[in-house]
Design a protein around this motif. Sequence first.
Motif, PDB file in Angstrom:
ATOM      1  N   LYS A 110       0.834  -1.209   0.000  1.00 32.03           N
ATOM      2  CA  LYS A 110       0.000   0.000   0.000  1.00 32.03           C
ATOM      3  C   LYS A 110       0.863   1.251   0.000  1.00 32.03           C
ATOM      4  N   ALA A 111       1.920   1.248   0.823  1.00 35.93           N
ATOM      5  CA  ALA A 111       2.791   2.420   0.911  1.00 35.93           C
ATOM      6  C   ALA A 111       3.556   2.646  -0.391  1.00 35.93           C
ATOM      7  N   ALA A 112       4.002   1.562  -1.016  1.00 32.21           N
ATOM      8  CA  ALA A 112       4.819   1.668  -2.222  1.00 32.21           C
ATOM      9  C   ALA A 112       3.991   1.757  -3.494  1.00 32.21           C
ATOM     10  N   GLY A 113       2.748   1.284  -3.427  1.00 37.13           N
ATOM     11  CA  GLY A 113       1.936   1.214  -4.632  1.00 37.13           C
ATOM     12  C   GLY A 113       2.444   0.181  -5.611  1.00 37.13           C
ATOM     13  N   LEU A 114       3.037  -0.900  -5.061  1.00 36.89           N
ATOM     14  CA  LEU A 114       3.654  -1.946  -5.881  1.00 36.89           C
ATOM     15  C   LEU A 114       3.346  -3.317  -5.294  1.00 36.89           C
ATOM     16  N   PRO A 115       3.407  -4.373  -6.104  1.00 39.57           N
ATOM     17  CA  PRO A 115       3.350  -5.719  -5.538  1.00 39.57           C
ATOM     18  C   PRO A 115       4.491  -5.887  -4.538  1.00 39.57           C
ATOM     19  N   ALA A 116       4.213  -6.518  -3.403  1.00 41.59           N
ATOM     20  CA  ALA A 116       5.218  -6.622  -2.353  1.00 41.59           C
ATOM     21  C   ALA A 116       5.214  -8.006  -1.725  1.00 41.59           C
ATOM     22  N   SER A 117       6.350  -8.377  -1.176  1.00 41.22           N
ATOM     23  CA  SER A 117       6.482  -9.637  -0.456  1.00 41.22           C
ATOM     24  C   SER A 117       7.642  -9.488   0.517  1.00 41.22           C
ATOM     25  N   SER A 118       8.030 -10.596   1.139  1.00 42.74           N
ATOM     26  CA  SER A 118       9.167 -10.595   2.057  1.00 42.74           C
ATOM     27  C   SER A 118       9.937 -11.886   1.880  1.00 42.74           C
ATOM     28  N   THR A 119      11.126 -11.936   2.456  1.00 42.86           N
ATOM     29  CA  THR A 119      11.959 -13.129   2.323  1.00 42.86           C
ATOM     30  C   THR A 119      11.302 -14.354   2.945  1.00 42.86           C
ATOM     31  N   SER A 120      10.547 -14.176   4.018  1.00 40.01           N
ATOM     32  CA  SER A 120       9.871 -15.325   4.630  1.00 40.01           C
ATOM     33  C   SER A 120       8.892 -15.966   3.645  1.00 40.01           C
ATOM     34  N   PHE A 121       8.075 -15.152   2.989  1.00 38.24           N
ATOM     35  CA  PHE A 121       7.155 -15.701   1.989  1.00 38.24           C
ATOM     36  C   PHE A 121       7.925 -16.247   0.788  1.00 38.24           C
ATOM     37  N   ALA A 122       9.060 -15.626   0.474  1.00 38.39           N
ATOM     38  CA  ALA A 122       9.885 -16.125  -0.623  1.00 38.39           C
ATOM     39  C   ALA A 122      10.325 -17.561  -0.360  1.00 38.39           C
ATOM     40  N   PHE A 123      10.699 -17.870   0.877  1.00 35.54           N
ATOM     41  CA  PHE A 123      11.087 -19.234   1.209  1.00 35.54           C
ATOM     42  C   PHE A 123       9.922 -20.200   1.007  1.00 35.54           C
ATOM     43  N   ALA A 124       8.739 -19.812   1.442  1.00 37.92           N
ATOM     44  CA  ALA A 124       7.580 -20.693   1.295  1.00 37.92           C
ATOM     45  C   ALA A 124       7.277 -20.951  -0.172  1.00 37.92           C
ATOM     46  N   HIS A 125       7.311 -19.900  -0.987  1.00 38.33           N
ATOM     47  CA  HIS A 125       7.018 -20.052  -2.411  1.00 38.33           C
ATOM     48  C   HIS A 125       8.128 -20.833  -3.126  1.00 38.33           C
ATOM     49  N   ALA A 126       9.387 -20.566  -2.751  1.00 34.99           N
ATOM     50  CA  ALA A 126      10.520 -21.239  -3.395  1.00 34.99           C
ATOM     51  C   ALA A 126      10.542 -22.727  -3.067  1.00 34.99           C
ATOM     52  N   ALA A 127      10.191 -23.092  -1.843  1.00 35.56           N
ATOM     53  CA  ALA A 127      10.120 -24.508  -1.478  1.00 35.56           C
ATOM     54  C   ALA A 127       9.119 -25.225  -2.370  1.00 35.56           C
ATOM     55  N   GLY A 128       7.982 -24.580  -2.635  1.00 40.40           N
ATOM     56  CA  GLY A 128       7.006 -25.158  -3.540  1.00 40.40           C
ATOM     57  C   GLY A 128       7.543 -25.277  -4.956  1.00 40.40           C
ATOM     58  N   GLU A 129       8.308 -24.287  -5.394  1.00 42.57           N
ATOM     59  CA  GLU A 129       8.868 -24.302  -6.741  1.00 42.57           C
ATOM     60  C   GLU A 129       9.801 -25.484  -6.965  1.00 42.57           C
ATOM     61  N   VAL A 130      10.596 -25.843  -5.955  1.00 46.45           N
ATOM     62  CA  VAL A 130      11.532 -26.966  -6.114  1.00 46.45           C
ATOM     63  C   VAL A 130      10.934 -28.281  -5.633  1.00 46.45           C
ATOM     64  N   GLY A 131       9.649 -28.262  -5.266  1.00 48.55           N
ATOM     65  CA  GLY A 131       8.958 -29.484  -4.876  1.00 48.55           C
ATOM     66  C   GLY A 131       9.361 -30.023  -3.514  1.00 48.55           C
ATOM     67  N   ALA A 132       9.743 -29.131  -2.624  1.00 45.40           N
ATOM     68  CA  ALA A 132      10.203 -29.549  -1.300  1.00 45.40           C
ATOM     69  C   ALA A 132       9.125 -29.294  -0.253  1.00 45.40           C
ATOM     70  N   ASP A 133       8.347 -30.347   0.064  1.00 44.53           N
ATOM     71  CA  ASP A 133       7.351 -30.185   1.122  1.00 44.53           C
ATOM     72  C   ASP A 133       7.897 -30.629   2.480  1.00 44.53           C
ATOM     73  N   ARG A 134       9.114 -31.170   2.496  1.00 44.01           N
ATOM     74  CA  ARG A 134       9.808 -31.519   3.739  1.00 44.01           C
ATOM     75  C   ARG A 134      11.202 -30.892   3.671  1.00 44.01           C
ATOM     76  N   VAL A 135      11.537 -30.066   4.640  1.00 43.19           N
ATOM     77  CA  VAL A 135      12.781 -29.316   4.564  1.00 43.19           C
ATOM     78  C   VAL A 135      13.547 -29.396   5.878  1.00 43.19           C
ATOM     79  N   ALA A 136      14.834 -29.072   5.787  1.00 43.66           N
ATOM     80  CA  ALA A 136      15.669 -28.880   6.975  1.00 43.66           C
ATOM     81  C   ALA A 136      16.060 -27.411   7.025  1.00 43.66           C
ATOM     82  N   VAL A 137      16.114 -26.854   8.214  1.00 42.29           N
ATOM     83  CA  VAL A 137      16.474 -25.451   8.416  1.00 42.29           C
ATOM     84  C   VAL A 137      17.841 -25.383   9.084  1.00 42.29           C
ATOM     85  N   ALA A 138      18.766 -24.695   8.429  1.00 41.09           N
ATOM     86  CA  ALA A 138      20.103 -24.458   8.981  1.00 41.09           C
ATOM     87  C   ALA A 138      20.231 -22.959   9.196  1.00 41.09           C
TER      88      ALA A 138
END
Length: 245
Positions: free
Chosen positions: A96-124
Amino acid sequence: MTALGFLYPGHSAEDDYPRMEQLLGSDIRLAVIHTDIGEDAHRVDALLRMGAPDRLAAGVEELRLSGAEAVVWACTSGSFVFGWEGAHDQVRDLAKAAGLPASSTSFAFAHAAGEVGADRVAVAATYPEDVAEHFVAFLRAAGIEVVAMRGSGIITAAEVGTWGYEEVLALARAGDHPDAAAVLLPDTALHTAAHVRDLEHDLGKPVLTANQVTVWEGLRLAGRRVNAPALGALFTREPIVQVPS
């Protein structure tokens, strides 16, 4: 030309972005706008202040001047500490503030995991374990199973920014798990842009790192798909090859 904007807290591993820009090709520009980090501490109260709406809004004017078509809050811990709903509110306020589509790195991880087909992950994670647990909870809210989590107890982004390949590799190896389809390294203060392919070859599976997924998320928001094998499985359909030790 596709221009993307990234609100990046402080100064730690922002040089990952010009490196990735070179790897992505001449028609993509990555603009990094620095936000006030406040207290440099991987501690929940400090992270909540770092990701507060006024801190992010302060970079919006410079973001507009950059000509960005989308914006990503380039901070994992400063988004997942707000929880699943709070992180949604954060990016809605930013959009809303930027007037642009926006996201964050946390959502990026969720979307990227789906992109590579990883529904089970390890966090380091570089973070202390109590902070890393907030990331685990965020991923679970996204429908991703976390089969292992390792925290490193590092308090400041400044310290994380000094890590080289050997430290990053040791972290990824220590956090990996045989049941994980991918390993996630959630800290944008960690230099990883030059290392993703080597990490994947060592572990034999996709490795998702904070700055890598942040740029991929910006491209996703802009409707772009770029083949850049040097940035790992997330940026290519080619299979991961296990390199013999």
